[in-house]
Every structure is written in structure tokens, then in C-alpha cells.
Design a protein around this motif. Structure first.
Motif, PDB file in Angstrom:
ATOM      1  N   ASN A  13     -10.247  -3.027  -1.247  1.00  0.00           N
ATOM      2  CA  ASN A  13      -9.246  -3.692  -1.556  1.00  0.00           C
ATOM      3  C   ASN A  13      -9.652  -5.410  -1.652  1.00  0.00           C
ATOM      4  O   ASN A  13      -8.784  -6.224  -1.945  1.00  0.00           O
ATOM      5  CB  ASN A  13      -7.739  -3.681  -0.652  1.00  0.00           C
TER       6      ASN A  13
ATOM      7  N   ASP B   5      -3.683  -5.120  -3.852  1.00  0.00           N
ATOM      8  CA  ASP B   5      -3.252  -4.001  -3.127  1.00  0.00           C
ATOM      9  C   ASP B   5      -2.318  -4.565  -2.198  1.00  0.00           C
ATOM     10  O   ASP B   5      -2.683  -4.311  -0.923  1.00  0.00           O
ATOM     11  CB  ASP B   5      -4.464  -2.742  -2.504  1.00  0.00           C
TER      12      ASP B   5
ATOM     13  N   GLU C 258     -11.537   4.330   3.793  1.00  0.00           N
ATOM     14  CA  GLU C 258     -10.371   3.688   3.072  1.00  0.00           C
ATOM     15  C   GLU C 258      -9.225   3.609   3.920  1.00  0.00           C
ATOM     16  O   GLU C 258      -8.887   4.720   4.329  1.00  0.00           O
ATOM     17  CB  GLU C 258     -10.083   4.018   1.880  1.00  0.00           C
TER      18      GLU C 258
END
Ligand code: ADP
Ligand code: MG
Length: 393
Positions: free
Chosen positions: A233, A256, A342
Motif C-alpha cells: 500500500n 488503500d 500483505e
């Protein structure tokens, strides 16, 4: 899920009206019965509406669902995509659609362009794509909204993301410029960059590290915590600069925002520490850059906060209410460290348990033949469709 715009060409004005009617009916009907679709669309009875319904079902924009009492239709993500795309097109935010550049667990990202050919990004939120499982377990909460729940939550995610990006951009935070939102989608500036995750080495990791920590602290001073501040991000722009080490200056841009929280959140300190720890750990692992000193600390960060300039308060007042934030949060929880490192967005039920399948009843394809002569060539902008099709969608 691929955004297949091929069928745009074939939709008539009536088809669009029927599609909108199914969307509207979905707001308080799990399955929208045909007479209601007909009524909302304001079309005369007879075979017309049935043909429109059949057209839409054939290309997967609506789906026929049977339950014990009656047969009805529900909007699919494809149908929602079309409606959003058409709105962006009509308000001149999107002129053409290009390649898909990202597939997140809970979103699809496409390159698009404005009428003046400015490259933009279209983010389609797809909450519940992976685990749209909450519905059964939340019957009370979602009563009368079962079919619409994924649409509703994806829409909340888009609205939230746009609302936060808008104030952050205005306040000079390094985020893409938000252009518009509609339904479950956000249109924003395209950042020509690589995610930090794809960068093997940086000339001056200490500088980039300090900048990232400064962003985390500065956000907290304005009342916000990103909540999923990880190497996917953080986009890194490489700007040629003769004075910089290695001849390029790196500029981080943060993206994000659906999981962003206020510094007043009960778990604010945990989220803040987690964001900071994520950067720290990544720099150690990837760039062998270690900072001995602890921190930054939440308590220090919010000491510098000016109560008059809180962005969390501003967003709440601007339309994305606390109630909406709670509704979204109830279903979406970021579990960091999932997947390939992630932060993973997981949809959970009230007890934090994943639950099984949402939709009851069987989904059928309706593949009635449609008479091609009945199509209205004026219904859409054929040039736009050509462009969309030629751009590999
Ligand atoms: P998700 O919620 O699915 O993680 P993101 O907003 O993080 O969605 O976007 C997923 C990926 O798409 C990013 O890691 C990035 O590679 C790309 N991306 C998203 N927004 C932009 C943008 N504005 N400019 C360039 N690339 C972007
Ligand atoms: Mg992401």
C-alpha cells in the motif's frame, strides 16, 4: 473478477432501465420479483420486460434465483460494475478503460483515462468476493438487505476511501488525487510507480524510512491511522534528481484506505503500533536497515494533535458517518501478515468467525434467445464502447 464490457454494446435503453430497477429493488428485496422490476422500471407489461430481463441475465448482469416462495432476480457484481461505469462515463470522469493492473483480495484495479487522456485508476471494491459469508450469520442485522449486503458494504468501502482520500489530498498528504466515487468504485489519479514490495534496493533507506514514519505520525496528529500500512500500500515514485544519491529521489505515495480508523478508536494504539512495526520489520528484512531506537509511539504522536484540525471528525461530518464506519468495521477486519505478507482483509461475522455460503437457492442462467433486431442502436455511445472494447477489456 474480470470487468467484461463486451455486452455494453448490446444494451438498449430499456435494458439499462431494467438493470437500474433490479438494483433499486435489491435494496430491500433479497430476490427482486419480476412484477416489481416491471413496476420500478416504469415499463409496460407484456413480453418487453421479460426480454430485457433475459438480455441482462444472459450476459450475467443479473442472475435468476429460485427460493421457496417465488423466483426473482438479483444484481451481480458485473451488473453493478456496468451501472457504475456508465455513471462515470456520463459524468465525464472516465472516457476509456484500459488494462487491469491489480487484483486485490477485495478489489480490482483498472487503468482508465479521462476525456483529456489523463491516466486514472478505477478501483472496484469487491467486499465479500472471497468470503461473502457473513450474511447468514447476520440475519438480524441484514434483514431485508441480504442480496444487497455485499453491494452495500462495497459501496461503504468506496465511499469511505474517497472521503478519506479527499481530505488527505487537500491537506497535502502524499495520496493519489481522488476524482470521483460511484456505487462500489473510486476513480483516482494513476501513480506511475512501483509498490515498495517490488523495490529491491533503495539508495538511502534511512531517508525513506524516516519519511514513512513521519507520514504515520502526521496522520495520527490529524486524528487518523491508516490501519494497513504495508509494502503493497506504499507506492514509490522514482523522480530523476541529479542532487539525490543514485540520481533518483524516491517519493512514497500511500493508498488503500477502507480500513483507516480514527485515533479515538478503542484499538487505536494497537493499529498505530502495528502500522509502524510493519514498516520497521519490512526495512529490516528487505533493506537490512535497522533502527535501534523504539517508537514512534502513539502517545507522543497524538500529543501534537490540534483538536480543531481533526480529519476524522471532518470526514464524519462530511457524510461518512460514525454509524457507517461501524457497519463497515463490523464486517471487515484487517489481519496483517496474511497472504504474501500483505495485510489481508477478512470478512468476519460478529463472533469473528468466517461463516458459510451466503446465498440460498439456486442460481440459474437464463439463456433465452434475444432478437437482435430489437436492439436500440442509440442506447449507448457506440464510440465509447469501441474504445472500451479496443482497450482490452
Ligand atoms: P486492495 O484493497 O485490493 O489492496 P489497493 O488500493 O491496495 O487495493 O490497490 C491494489 C494495487 O493496485 C496496489 O498495490 C497498486 O499496485 C495498484 N494501485 C492501486 N491504486 C493505484 C494508483 N492510484 N496508482 C497506481 N497503482 C495503483
Ligand atoms: Mg492494498
Amino acid at each position: 473478477m474480470k470487468l467484461d464490457t463486451g455486452a455494453l454494446r448490446y444494451l438498449t435503453t430499456e435494458d439499462w432501465r431494467v438493470l437500474q430497477a433490479v438494483e433499486q429493488g435489491s435494496k430491500n428485496h433479497d430476490l427482486v420479483p419480476t412484477p416489481l422490476i416491471q413496476q420500478i422500471a416504469g415499463l409496460r407489461g407484456g413480453s418487453g420486460v421479460h426480454r430485457n430481463i433475459s438480455n441482462l441475465a444472459k450476459v450475467g448482469l443479473i442472475a435468476k434465483v429460485k427460493n421457496a416462495k417465488y423466483d426473482g432476480y438479483r444484481l451481480t457484481y458485473g451488473g453493478l460494475d456496468y451501472l457504475a461505469l456508465n455513471t462515470h462515463r456520463k459524468s465525464s470522469h472516465i472516457y476509456s478503460l484500459g488494462n487491469q493492473i491489480g487484483v486485490g483480495k477485495e478489489s480490482d484495479i483498472y487503468i482508465t483515462a479521462s476525456p483529456s487522456n489523463r491516466p486514472l485508476v478505477l478501483k472496484l471494491h469487491r467486499l465479500g468476493r472471497i468470503s461473502f459469508r457473513t450474511v447468514k450469520a447476520n440475519r438480524d442485522y441484514l434483514r431485508n438487505r441480504q442480496t444487497g449486503s455485499w453491494m452495500y458494504l462495497s459501496r461503504l468501502a468506496a465511499q469511505k476511501e474517497h472521503a478519506f482520500m479527499k481530505v488527505l489530498y487537500r491537506e497535502g498528504f502524499p495520496v493519489p488525487e481522488p476524482v470521483a466515487w460511484n456505487r462500489h468504485t473510486v476513480v483516482m489519479e494513476f501513480i506511475d510507480s512501483f509498490p515498495l514490495r517490488q523495490i529491491d534496493s533503495v539508495p538511502d533507506p534511512g531517508k525513506l524510512y524516516a519519511e514513512l514514519m513521519e507520514i504515520i505520525v502526521r496522520l495520527a496528529q490529524r486524528g487518523l491511522i491508516h490501519g494497513d500500512f504495508n509494502e503493497f500500500n506504499i507506492l514509490v515514485k522514482e523522480i530523476p534528481d541529479a542532487k539525490a544519491e543514485g540520481g533518483v529521489r524516491l517519493e512514497p505515495i500511500v493508498i488503500d484506505f477502507p480500513q483507516t480508523v480514527s485515533t479515538n478508536h478503542v484499538n487505536a494504539e494497537m493499529y498505530f503500533d502495528r502500522d509502524a512495526a510493519c514498516v520497521k520489520r519490512y526495512f529490516e528484512r528487505r533493506f537490512k536497515f535497522t533502527v535501534e531506537e523504539p517508537g514512534p509511539f502513539f502517545k507522543d504522536a497524538i500529543k501534537g494533535a490540534d483538536p480543531e484540525r481533526r480529519l476524522d471528525v471532518e470526514v464524519e461530518a462530511s457524510g461518512f458517518s460514525r454509524k457507517m464506519a461501524k457497519e463497515l468495521e463490523r464486517f471487515v477486519e484487517v489481519v496483517p501478515g496474511g497472504g504474501e505478507g500483505e495485510g489481508e482483509v477478512e470478512v468476519v461475522d460478529e463472533d469473528g468467525q468466517g461463516v458459510d455460503d451466503a446465498h440460498e437457492g439456486e442460481v440459474e442462467d437464463d439463456d433465452e434467445e434475444v432478437d437482435e433486431d430489437e436492439q436500440d442502436p442509440q442506447a449507448n455511445d457506440p464510440e465509447m464502447i469501441e474504445r472500451l472494447e479496443s482497450l482490452n477489456v
